[in-house]
Design a protein around this motif. Structure first.
Motif: not given
Length: 460
Positions: A419-436
């Motif tokens: 489950q921990g490998f999803l952490s970057p994606l959870w951060d994205t949906v929490k902040t709304g900021e994608t790498p782009a």
């Protein structure tokens, strides 16, 4: 089966469509314990002193792509050559290959868990960093090259790419950009049966725009912001309509191995490979090939190896071989190379999660999915589906994936789930900021519009 037996089987002539269907059916793995995960990622190589690309051959004091491959061979990788030129290397079930513009791809071995695939990726990236320091080069994970114009990209000496470069402009305006200036990360997954393949295909094709949005990482091209979150994804919309797109037939009654074979038989060929040479068969018909009427090879019948080669020449968001390939994500950072396989394994390697994902998409029409596919490259998580922003759908999908990974109970040596490998994606949906979005924000603030910072800050 020995390699000699496999090669012998692949060299047998195809006698009927039934042979092709049987080949696809061989991909079924009823025993879930035999399912594996194959991860792949591409990256751009640049010369650190001036951020320029590497040609195949060394020039002046600057290393070439060949130099980089040789550095892997010197460290124990087995060389692969084409017409006397080093074009790839392999080791322990994994391979390093070259994309048309010199993009460097790791195709990982089929492994059991995300822990294994991430270890493999990390080992590879540590080695690339070591080689990079030795040769004064860097490796950049991004969806689209941030500075180069199409005409500035060096061409790699691989026969199939020459045929594709000639054919691409006949079918779309951005095919050469796809070949020369894009990088992706993908994962290859197994299925239990034909019915399971169809379910997995439908889920992954419908949800691919969510992966595109979460991994969007190509907002810059030719030293300018381009108005997209994933220009790489947009490029595929005008590459070749014969071999790209959303594939509505996947959602129709009757979808199965035979329907996929029929689709592939209608896709124009690129080439045939004989005696170490790629023969131009671009635009010709595999059906004619099976009748001994291929203009490029009159009187010859195709083999299973020809069929395998043909399967590699279609580029939908999800591609079926004897496994399924998830193809919708931009290349990205180290952690996201591990997050992409975790995302899809969570959804598709646990039946409870797969059922939940199927239920989520059950009311999506082809029109909904086409619209979402068209909007996501530019709008990312702000795209709309059924009156809701895509970020809300992404949160639901991540929750399902997280449940699937929890249910798998594939533990690391320290007892952690995947489950921990999803952490970057959870951060994205929490902040709304994608790498782009992060690149855009940085360029507009602390980077002060300096596009070389992308290389300095985002290389591995």
């Amino acid at each position: 089966m020995s390699s000699a037996s496999i090669n012998s089987e692949k060299s047998m002539p195809i006698e009927s469509k039934a042979d092709l269907i049987a080949y696809m059916e061989k991909g079924s793995k009823p025993d879930r314990a035999s399912w594996r995960i194959g991860s792949e990622h591409e990256k751009f190589i640049f010369y650190r002193p001036d951020y320029s690309p590497l040609a195949y051959e060394p020039e002046d004091n600057k290393p070439g792509i060949k130099t980089v491959l040789q550095a892997f061979v010197d460290r124990g990788w087995e060389p692969i050559q084409e017409k006397g030129k080093l074009i790839a290397a392999k080791q322990a079930g994994a391979s390093i290959t070259l994309e048309p513009g010199g993009q460097f791809e790791l195709s990982g071995a089929p492994l059991k868990t995300i822990h294994n695939t991430c270890d493999e990726t990390s080992t590879h990236l540590r080695l690339t960093r070591e080689i990079g320091e030795e040769l004064n080069i860097g490796f950049l994970g991004l969806g689209f090259h941030p500075t180069l114009k199409r005409e500035d990209v060096p061409i790699m000496p691989k026969g199939r790419y020459g045929i594709m470069r000639s054919y691409m402009p006949k079918k779309g305006s951005m095919g050469l950009d796809m070949m020369l200036r894009t990088c992706t990360v993908q994962v290859n997954l197994d299925f239990a049966s034909e019915a399971d393949m169809v379910e997995k295909f439908r889920v992954s094709l419908a949800l691919q725009p969510i992966a595109t949005a979460l991994f969007a990482n190509s907002p810059v091209s030719e030293r300018a912001q381009n108005g997209f979150k994933s220009l790489r994804s947009h490029v595929w919309t005008d590459t070749d309509p014969d071999r790209c797109g959303m594939l509505p037939f996947v959602f129709e009654n009757g979808m199965g191995f035979e329907r996929w074979v029929d689709y592939m038989l209608d896709v124009p060929m690129y080439f045939a490979y004989r005696n170490g040479v790629y023969i131009d068969a671009s635009g010709q018909s595999f059906r004619d090939f099976m009748a001994g009427k291929l203009p490029a090879l009159p009187g010859e019948l195709p083999t299973l190896q020809d069929w395998e080669d043909h399967l590699t020449t279609v580029f939908p968001e999800v591609r079926l071989k004897t496994f399924l390939e998830m193809r919708g994500a931009d290349g990205g950072s180290w952690s996201r190379l591990c997050a992409l396989p975790a995302f899809w394994v969570g959804l598709l390697y646990d039946q409870t999660a797969q059922d939940a994902a199927l239920d989520l998409i059950k009311d999506w029409s082809i029109e909904d999915m086409d619209s979402l596919r068209a909007d996501t490259p530019r709008q990312g998580l702000n795209a709309q589906l059924k009156g809701r922003p895509l970020i809300d759908w992404a949160k639901e999908v991540l929750t399902i994936s997280n449940t699937g990974l929890k249910n798998r109970q594939a533990l690391s040596t320290s007892g952690e789930t995947e489950q921990g490998f999803l952490s970057p994606l959870w951060d994205t949906v929490k902040t709304g900021e994608t790498p782009a979005d992060r690149i855009i924000r940085k360029l507009n603030t602390e980077w002060n519009g300096d596009y070389t910072k992308i290389f300095d800050q985002l290389s591995y």
